[in-house]
Scaffold this motif. Structure first.
Motif, PDB file in Angstrom:
ATOM      1  N   ASP A 210       2.816  24.296   3.099  1.00 23.88           N
ATOM      2  CA  ASP A 210       3.596  23.601   2.075  1.00 23.88           C
ATOM      3  C   ASP A 210       4.570  22.582   2.662  1.00 23.88           C
ATOM      4  O   ASP A 210       5.106  21.744   1.924  1.00 23.88           O
ATOM      5  CB  ASP A 210       4.385  24.609   1.230  1.00 23.88           C
ATOM      6  CG  ASP A 210       3.482  25.480   0.375  1.00 23.88           C
ATOM      7  OD1 ASP A 210       2.394  25.006   0.002  1.00 23.88           O
ATOM      8  OD2 ASP A 210       3.863  26.629   0.095  1.00 23.88           O
ATOM      9  N   ARG A 211       4.827  22.649   3.964  1.00 18.41           N
ATOM     10  CA  ARG A 211       5.767  21.697   4.561  1.00 18.41           C
ATOM     11  C   ARG A 211       5.192  20.283   4.532  1.00 18.41           C
ATOM     12  O   ARG A 211       3.991  20.081   4.782  1.00 18.41           O
ATOM     13  CB  ARG A 211       6.104  22.096   6.006  1.00 18.41           C
ATOM     14  CG  ARG A 211       6.934  23.359   6.078  1.00 18.41           C
ATOM     15  CD  ARG A 211       7.248  23.757   7.506  1.00 18.41           C
ATOM     16  NE  ARG A 211       8.279  22.938   8.117  1.00 18.41           N
ATOM     17  CZ  ARG A 211       9.592  23.122   7.950  1.00 18.41           C
ATOM     18  NH1 ARG A 211      10.036  24.086   7.157  1.00 18.41           N
ATOM     19  NH2 ARG A 211      10.460  22.343   8.564  1.00 18.41           N
ATOM     20  N   LEU A 212       6.032  19.323   4.197  1.00 19.91           N
ATOM     21  CA  LEU A 212       5.582  17.935   4.168  1.00 19.91           C
ATOM     22  C   LEU A 212       5.280  17.452   5.573  1.00 19.91           C
ATOM     23  O   LEU A 212       6.073  17.656   6.495  1.00 19.91           O
ATOM     24  CB  LEU A 212       6.659  17.033   3.554  1.00 19.91           C
ATOM     25  CG  LEU A 212       7.006  17.208   2.085  1.00 19.91           C
ATOM     26  CD1 LEU A 212       7.949  16.099   1.646  1.00 19.91           C
ATOM     27  CD2 LEU A 212       5.773  17.238   1.209  1.00 19.91           C
ATOM     28  N   ARG A 213       4.122  16.804   5.701  1.00 19.21           N
ATOM     29  CA  ARG A 213       3.722  16.211   6.975  1.00 19.21           C
ATOM     30  C   ARG A 213       3.137  14.831   6.674  1.00 19.21           C
ATOM     31  O   ARG A 213       1.919  14.704   6.471  1.00 19.21           O
ATOM     32  CB  ARG A 213       2.691  17.085   7.692  1.00 19.21           C
ATOM     33  CG  ARG A 213       3.204  18.468   8.094  1.00 19.21           C
ATOM     34  CD  ARG A 213       2.095  19.310   8.726  1.00 19.21           C
ATOM     35  NE  ARG A 213       2.577  20.589   9.213  1.00 19.21           N
ATOM     36  CZ  ARG A 213       2.704  21.680   8.457  1.00 19.21           C
ATOM     37  NH1 ARG A 213       2.386  21.626   7.171  1.00 19.21           N
ATOM     38  NH2 ARG A 213       3.150  22.816   8.971  1.00 19.21           N
ATOM     39  N   PRO A 214       3.981  13.799   6.606  1.00 16.99           N
ATOM     40  CA  PRO A 214       3.450  12.462   6.302  1.00 16.99           C
ATOM     41  C   PRO A 214       2.333  12.070   7.261  1.00 16.99           C
ATOM     42  O   PRO A 214       2.419  12.326   8.459  1.00 16.99           O
ATOM     43  CB  PRO A 214       4.677  11.550   6.469  1.00 16.99           C
ATOM     44  CG  PRO A 214       5.855  12.459   6.312  1.00 16.99           C
ATOM     45  CD  PRO A 214       5.432  13.785   6.852  1.00 16.99           C
ATOM     46  N   THR A 215       1.291  11.445   6.718  1.00 19.92           N
ATOM     47  CA  THR A 215       0.180  11.003   7.550  1.00 19.92           C
ATOM     48  C   THR A 215       0.634   9.921   8.524  1.00 19.92           C
ATOM     49  O   THR A 215       0.221   9.891   9.688  1.00 19.92           O
ATOM     50  CB  THR A 215      -0.945  10.443   6.661  1.00 19.92           C
ATOM     51  OG1 THR A 215      -1.177  11.324   5.554  1.00 19.92           O
ATOM     52  CG2 THR A 215      -2.228  10.278   7.460  1.00 19.92           C
ATOM     53  N   TYR A 216       1.489   9.033   8.041  1.00 17.60           N
ATOM     54  CA  TYR A 216       2.019   7.946   8.854  1.00 17.60           C
ATOM     55  C   TYR A 216       3.538   7.894   8.674  1.00 17.60           C
ATOM     56  O   TYR A 216       4.052   8.115   7.571  1.00 17.60           O
ATOM     57  CB  TYR A 216       1.429   6.593   8.437  1.00 17.60           C
ATOM     58  CG  TYR A 216      -0.073   6.601   8.317  1.00 17.60           C
ATOM     59  CD1 TYR A 216      -0.888   6.504   9.449  1.00 17.60           C
ATOM     60  CD2 TYR A 216      -0.685   6.700   7.073  1.00 17.60           C
ATOM     61  CE1 TYR A 216      -2.272   6.519   9.334  1.00 17.60           C
ATOM     62  CE2 TYR A 216      -2.075   6.707   6.943  1.00 17.60           C
ATOM     63  CZ  TYR A 216      -2.860   6.618   8.069  1.00 17.60           C
ATOM     64  OH  TYR A 216      -4.217   6.634   7.959  1.00 17.60           O
ATOM     65  N   VAL A 217       4.245   7.613   9.760  1.00 15.68           N
ATOM     66  CA  VAL A 217       5.695   7.417   9.715  1.00 15.68           C
ATOM     67  C   VAL A 217       5.984   6.101  10.426  1.00 15.68           C
ATOM     68  O   VAL A 217       5.605   5.914  11.591  1.00 15.68           O
ATOM     69  CB  VAL A 217       6.454   8.567  10.411  1.00 15.68           C
ATOM     70  CG1 VAL A 217       7.959   8.308  10.352  1.00 15.68           C
ATOM     71  CG2 VAL A 217       6.111   9.906   9.772  1.00 15.68           C
ATOM     72  N   THR A 218       6.653   5.180   9.728  1.00 20.53           N
ATOM     73  CA  THR A 218       6.916   3.873  10.320  1.00 20.53           C
ATOM     74  C   THR A 218       8.284   3.350   9.898  1.00 20.53           C
ATOM     75  O   THR A 218       8.839   3.775   8.881  1.00 20.53           O
ATOM     76  CB  THR A 218       5.814   2.860   9.923  1.00 20.53           C
ATOM     77  OG1 THR A 218       6.020   1.623  10.593  1.00 20.53           O
ATOM     78  CG2 THR A 218       5.816   2.633   8.413  1.00 20.53           C
ATOM     79  N   ARG A 219       8.810   2.448  10.681  1.00 18.64           N
ATOM     80  CA  ARG A 219      10.130   1.902  10.380  1.00 18.64           C
ATOM     81  C   ARG A 219      10.117   1.018   9.144  1.00 18.64           C
ATOM     82  O   ARG A 219      11.008   1.083   8.301  1.00 18.64           O
ATOM     83  CB  ARG A 219      10.648   1.098  11.576  1.00 18.64           C
ATOM     84  CG  ARG A 219      10.973   1.930  12.817  1.00 18.64           C
ATOM     85  CD  ARG A 219      11.358   0.999  13.971  1.00 18.64           C
ATOM     86  NE  ARG A 219      11.856   1.740  15.129  1.00 18.64           N
ATOM     87  CZ  ARG A 219      11.087   2.310  16.043  1.00 18.64           C
ATOM     88  NH1 ARG A 219       9.769   2.250  15.924  1.00 18.64           N
ATOM     89  NH2 ARG A 219      11.622   2.958  17.075  1.00 18.64           N
TER      90      ARG A 219
END
Length: 223
Positions: A210-219
């Motif tokens: 259930d923890r959020l894990r974004p596929t992509y993280v960018t500025r």
């Protein structure tokens, strides 16, 4: 999915609505939907679509930019009168803060305040349409079940959560959004973004899958 309260109002021709608005086309927005603006004492429904005006149809909306103190006085008074009458509220933008200086409130914050005043059982009277709730994703993805989709946004609570719940890939935009101050306060982008994400998951009590894990993280999200 349907909200039985609004269905019943329409069936019984109860179409008087009190609006927390944006100031741009509030009256047109309501009238073209077949409803009529009214004071809170007569309203069958509250629509929270903005945080700049309070409009009861008398031609003189309360404007936050003109008198902020009067705006918040009218806001609190209206919510308390509505709670006494158990007037249902439709929040058409569930975002709670806007990614501007000071993170000013959005309509989702009005919905939260109203639920606090209503107390137990308040969730039956407040309906949110928009991220992260399913209706907006069902509409956006209609007929595209086999097409890869990415939810792009800055807010973990609405954008990334909604995309995750709807089984989309997610792109979390950090430096241009509401979490930027918290990430920058920690220091390095990579360390800060991980810490802010972990703190969000912990606060929500999300565990395991259930923890959020974004596929992509960018500025930034630019082209």
């Amino acid at each position: 999915s349907k909200w039985h309260i609004i269905s019943e109002l329409i069936q019984n021709n109860k179409r008087k609505v009190f609006v927390f608005g944006s100031g741009d086309g509030d009256e047109e927005y309501i009238s073209e939907s077949g409803w009529t603006l009214s004071p809170i004492e007569e309203a069958d429904l509250i629509v929270a679509r903005g945080t700049f005006t309070i409009n009861n149809g008398d031609g003189s909306p309360v404007k936050k930019k003109v008198d902020e103190e009067e705006y918040f006085r009218a806001l609190n008074q209206s919510l308390n009168i509505a709670a006494q009458r158990s007037v249902p509220m439709l929040v058409t933008n569930p975002d709670k803060v806007r990614p501007d200086k000071g993170l000013p409130p959005m309509p989702g914050a009005i919905g939260d305040s109203y639920e606090d005043i209503l107390g137990e059982g308040s969730d039956a009277f407040v309906k949110r349409i928009g991220k992260p709730y399913p209706e907006v994703y069902e509409l956006a993805l209609w007929g595209c079940e086999d097409v890869p989709a990415v939810m792009v946004g800055d807010a973990l609570e609405t954008d990334v959560t909604g995309g995750t719940w709807s089984r989309c890939s997610t792109a979390w935009i950090v430096n241009d959004g509401i979490h930027s101050p918290a990430v920058k306060e920690i220091g390095e982008f990579e360390v800060g973004s991980v810490k802010v994400l972990d703190e969000f998951n912990d606060k929500k009590g999300y565990e395991g899958e259930d923890r959020l894990r974004p596929t992509y993280v960018t500025r930034h999200f630019r082209w």
